[in-house]
Design an enzyme around this catalytic site. Structure first.
Site, PDB file in Angstrom:
ATOM      1  N   GLU A 448      27.199  -4.311  -5.917  1.00 38.15           N
ATOM      2  CA  GLU A 448      27.454  -2.921  -6.288  1.00 38.15           C
ATOM      3  C   GLU A 448      27.281  -2.727  -7.793  1.00 38.15           C
ATOM      4  O   GLU A 448      27.929  -3.383  -8.603  1.00 38.15           O
ATOM      5  CB  GLU A 448      28.852  -2.496  -5.849  1.00 38.15           C
ATOM      6  CG  GLU A 448      29.976  -3.411  -6.329  1.00 38.15           C
ATOM      7  CD  GLU A 448      31.349  -2.850  -6.029  1.00 38.15           C
ATOM      8  OE1 GLU A 448      31.617  -1.688  -6.402  1.00 38.15           O
ATOM      9  OE2 GLU A 448      32.153  -3.562  -5.415  1.00 38.15           O
ATOM     10  N   ASP A 521      33.260  -6.019  -5.229  1.00 39.40           N
ATOM     11  CA  ASP A 521      34.467  -6.335  -5.982  1.00 39.40           C
ATOM     12  C   ASP A 521      35.632  -6.629  -5.040  1.00 39.40           C
ATOM     13  O   ASP A 521      35.707  -6.102  -3.923  1.00 39.40           O
ATOM     14  CB  ASP A 521      34.852  -5.165  -6.896  1.00 39.40           C
ATOM     15  CG  ASP A 521      33.827  -4.936  -8.005  1.00 39.40           C
ATOM     16  OD1 ASP A 521      33.034  -5.859  -8.252  1.00 39.40           O
ATOM     17  OD2 ASP A 521      33.817  -3.838  -8.598  1.00 39.40           O
ATOM     18  N   ASP A 523      38.526  -5.512  -4.732  1.00 39.36           N
ATOM     19  CA  ASP A 523      39.540  -4.465  -4.830  1.00 39.36           C
ATOM     20  C   ASP A 523      39.308  -3.450  -3.722  1.00 39.36           C
ATOM     21  O   ASP A 523      38.457  -3.636  -2.848  1.00 39.36           O
ATOM     22  CB  ASP A 523      39.516  -3.802  -6.215  1.00 39.36           C
ATOM     23  CG  ASP A 523      38.151  -3.197  -6.563  1.00 39.36           C
ATOM     24  OD1 ASP A 523      37.300  -3.060  -5.651  1.00 39.36           O
ATOM     25  OD2 ASP A 523      37.928  -2.863  -7.739  1.00 39.36           O
ATOM     26  N   ASP A 525      38.056  -0.345  -3.788  1.00 34.38           N
ATOM     27  CA  ASP A 525      36.721   0.265  -3.800  1.00 34.38           C
ATOM     28  C   ASP A 525      35.673  -0.696  -3.259  1.00 34.38           C
ATOM     29  O   ASP A 525      34.767  -0.303  -2.525  1.00 34.38           O
ATOM     30  CB  ASP A 525      36.343   0.690  -5.229  1.00 34.38           C
ATOM     31  CG  ASP A 525      37.019   2.005  -5.626  1.00 34.38           C
ATOM     32  OD1 ASP A 525      37.460   2.722  -4.716  1.00 34.38           O
ATOM     33  OD2 ASP A 525      37.111   2.285  -6.833  1.00 34.38           O
TER      34      ASP A 525
END
Length: 659
Positions: A448, A521, A523, A525
């Site tokens: 991303e 990532d 996390d 998101d």
């Protein structure tokens, strides 16, 4: 997709020279005796040593108990997952024979558990129909278990014996009296054979529920001692209940399922089929389950082929004869008619021919014509008796045909513009390709953003690892129309890079990378982006998933460093554990949280996430297509109310939430 991934680890292997080495003579030939062959090559008998193969052991034991029910002797089965890692299956059937076998000169129960191709299912004398026809099931379970214990109650006596890794550890002996009959079998999978020998309670419960649905009147109790879960499954209407289960809360297109029951003798074989069919009035996916002698045939086979041919032909002939088609309308395809279909096809026969020991596909040609004939006659009668409902079914299929044609035209238009044709359009400009042209060793990392793309490009092995950065969040293909999907720039880049095309145009021969790795990532998101990509692959490239080519990388969330001591943690819980163990008495440690892949330098990214020797990849697989379809439809679909209800019901299970 929880529970549908398996860890992939990379281990080194010593190089082998094409020339030289030990001489090849008669002494080089190895002969594996008895169950030794099973332990040496377990994949030949249970398919794999991952989660699928592990649970196949459970199915083999349960299938034997179900065979006792089919023979008219067992009415209740109990399965318990033990806290010590074992499984216990109990039935109230006749009990495995314990008398001495005339040829082997051992108790029959010992022969059954230690000899391949030994059982009472080869001559149709003890069992008219049976799933465990190869006679290797329970002996394979014994071979692949650290310990196996069996208790048999029959003729007023309870007997017991035990085995370790397929070899007798305790001779058969009488351990008490019993007024009941039946068999208890316990086994503990061998940790040296299975990658991760942990049983999935939900997976087992789903299978037991299906088994009870296929056997009206049979009670199956499930106990998971690890978390206290207890459930009982018993159904009275059989397949009609089953198709309602497949439909969930969807409003059906017709008020009651169509039921087909047929039994007859063909060329000296007693054949029977039971079929239940309905349609969802809301969803477009097809959900079909097929079984032979109560054994799930995940890859279909002759009975499914006969059903589809009879089903498509009968509806088209009836529609033509009853003027349900307008002049010039093309005949409906099977895909059109099966849109939204919920069907269960269960057949029974004395000597089914399966492809492979795992019984995934039926090869008995006689069942194809038998099922087709049964569907032609019974479905034709139902349509004549229910013409209004028949027209409703045909009309739904005509709507599906128009949508299919619109999607085809959109693909053709896109292809003419050169967006899906790798040859004419070239590879995406953002793709940092690898130098190797051998797809078997090539990997595509989907990352991303440009920041993560920059780090991963510097970290990668340029010979085998390619990097494709994506801008923003990928389009949610669960909601979007095909025209919009194909016009999306990020999806165009994905399709071009992978090279296979999508949907019906998927071509394995054009697959450029045998590992497609989602790297986002660690996390919330990143998790959302991963889910969007999983939705894309599941909906538009399902064959990539089925082929085992899709993976999810596991980057760390935390870096802990004190002097020369460096550790990485995937979660907050793992960070806290490292602080209590590896960094105990090391003084104050300030953990560094990676907010994104872009914050990791190339060496850190290579060491933790991209180095085949140290990384952790999760292979994405779909063990239960129905459950996966429902999950994607719920989480990524149009109904915000259903999604909210699900979140409220499951929020208490969430941890490591980044808010």
């Amino acid at each position: 997709m929880r529970g549908n991934v398996s860890r992939l680890t990379t281990k080194g292997a010593a190089p082998v020279s094409a020339k030289g080495g030990a001489s090849y003579d008669a002494s080089s030939i190895s002969v594996l005796e008895g169950l030794e062959a099973v332990r040496k090559r377990p994949g030949m008998y249970i398919g794999s040593t991952d989660s699928g193969g592990l649970h196949h052991l459970v199915w083999e034991v349960v299938d034997n108990a179900v065979d006792e029910h089919l023979a008219g002797h067992a009415q209740r089965i109990r399965l318990a997952v033990r806290t010590d890692g074992g499984v216990e299956v109990t039935d109230d059937g006749r009990g495995i024979p314990v008398a001495k076998h005339a040829k082997e000169r051992k108790p029959a129960v010992e022969v059954v558990l230690t000899k391949l191709h030994a059982g009472g299912k080869f001559d149709q004398q003890s069992y008219a129909v049976s799933g465990g026809l190869h006679g290797v099931g329970v002996s394979v379970v014994n071979a692949l278990s650290e310990r196996t214990e069996v208790e048999v109650s029959r003729d007023g006596v309870r007997h017991a014996m035990a085995f370790e890794r397929g070899k007798r550890a305790r001779a058969l002996e009488q351990v008490g009296k019993s007024k009941k009959t039946g068999t208890v079998l316990r086994f503990w999978p061998d940790t040296t054979i299975f990658d991760d020998p942990v049983f999935e309670g939900e997976r087992i419960a789903t299978r037991l529920r299906e088994t009870a649905l296929l056997n009206p009147g049979l009670r199956i109790d499930f106990v998971d001692e690890r978390d206290g879960r207890e459930e009982s499954f018993r159904f009275t209407r059989g397949l009609a209940d089953f198709v309602r289960e497949l439909s969930g809360d969807d409003e059906p297109l017709i008020p009651r399922p169509i039921e087909i029951h047929r039994a007859e003798e063909v060329n000296g074989q007693s054949l029977a089929c039971d079929i239940a069919v309905t349609w969802s009035g809301q969803r477009n996916d097809e959900r079909m389950r097929s079984y032979v002698n109560v054994i799930r045939t995940a890859d279909g086979g002759a009975h499914e082929e006969g059903f589809r041919k009879g089903f498509t032909g009968t509806l088209n002939r009836w529609g033509q004869a009853n003027k349900a088609f307008k002049k010039g309308d093309p005949a409906l395809t099977g895909d059109d008619l099966r849109e939204g279909l919920r069907a269960v096809v269960s057949v029974k026969m004395p000597d089914p021919q399966f492809e492979g020991q795992t019984k995934g596909k039926l090869g008995s040609a006689v069942m194809r014509s038998f099922v087709e004939r049964a569907v032609n006659e019974a479905l034709g009668e139902w349509l004549d008796q229910n013409p209004t409902l028949g027209r409703r079914i045909v009309k739904r299929a005509q709507v599906a045909a128009k949508a299919r044609e619109a999607a085809r035209q959109a693909r053709d238009l896109t292809r003419r513009k050169g967006l899906l044709d790798q040859t004419s359009s070239g590879l995406p400009g953002k793709l940092a390709d690898c130098s190797s042209r051998n797809p078997a060793e090539c990997e595509l990392y989907i990352v991303e953003g440009d920041s993560a793309g920059g780090s991963s490009k510097l970290a990668r092995d340029r010979h085998t690892q390619a990097i494709l950065p994506l801008r923003g969040k990928v389009l949610n293909v669960e909601r979007a129309q095909m025209q919009k999907v194909l016009a999306n720039a990020e999806i165009q880049n994905l399709v071009r890079a992978i090279g296979t095309g999508i949907g019906d145009d998927f071509d394995y021969a054009k697959l450029r990378y045998h590992k497609v790795v989602i790297l986002s990532d660690a996390d919330v998101d990143g998790g959302h982006i991963t889910t969007l990509l999983l939705t894309f692959f599941y909906r538009l490239m399902p064959k990539l998933v089925d082929g085992g080519h899709l993976f999810v990388a596991q980057p760390p969330l935390w870096l802990l460093r004190k002097g020369d001591l460096v550790r990485y943690a995937m979660t907050d819980r793992e960070r806290d554990k490292l602080l209590r163990t590896d960094f105990k008495n090391k003084g104050k440690v300030e953990p560094q949280r990676f907010k994104g892949l872009g914050e990791m330098n190339p060496q850190q990214l290579w060491d933790t996430t991209m180095d085949p020797a140290t990384r952790t990849l999760l292979r994405v697989s779909v063990d239960d297509a129905q459950h996966a379809d429902e999950t994607f439809g719920l989480l990524m679909g149009e109904s915000a109310a259903d999604r909210r209800t699900w979140i409220e019901a499951n929020a208490r299970y969430a941890d490591n939430v980044d808010v």
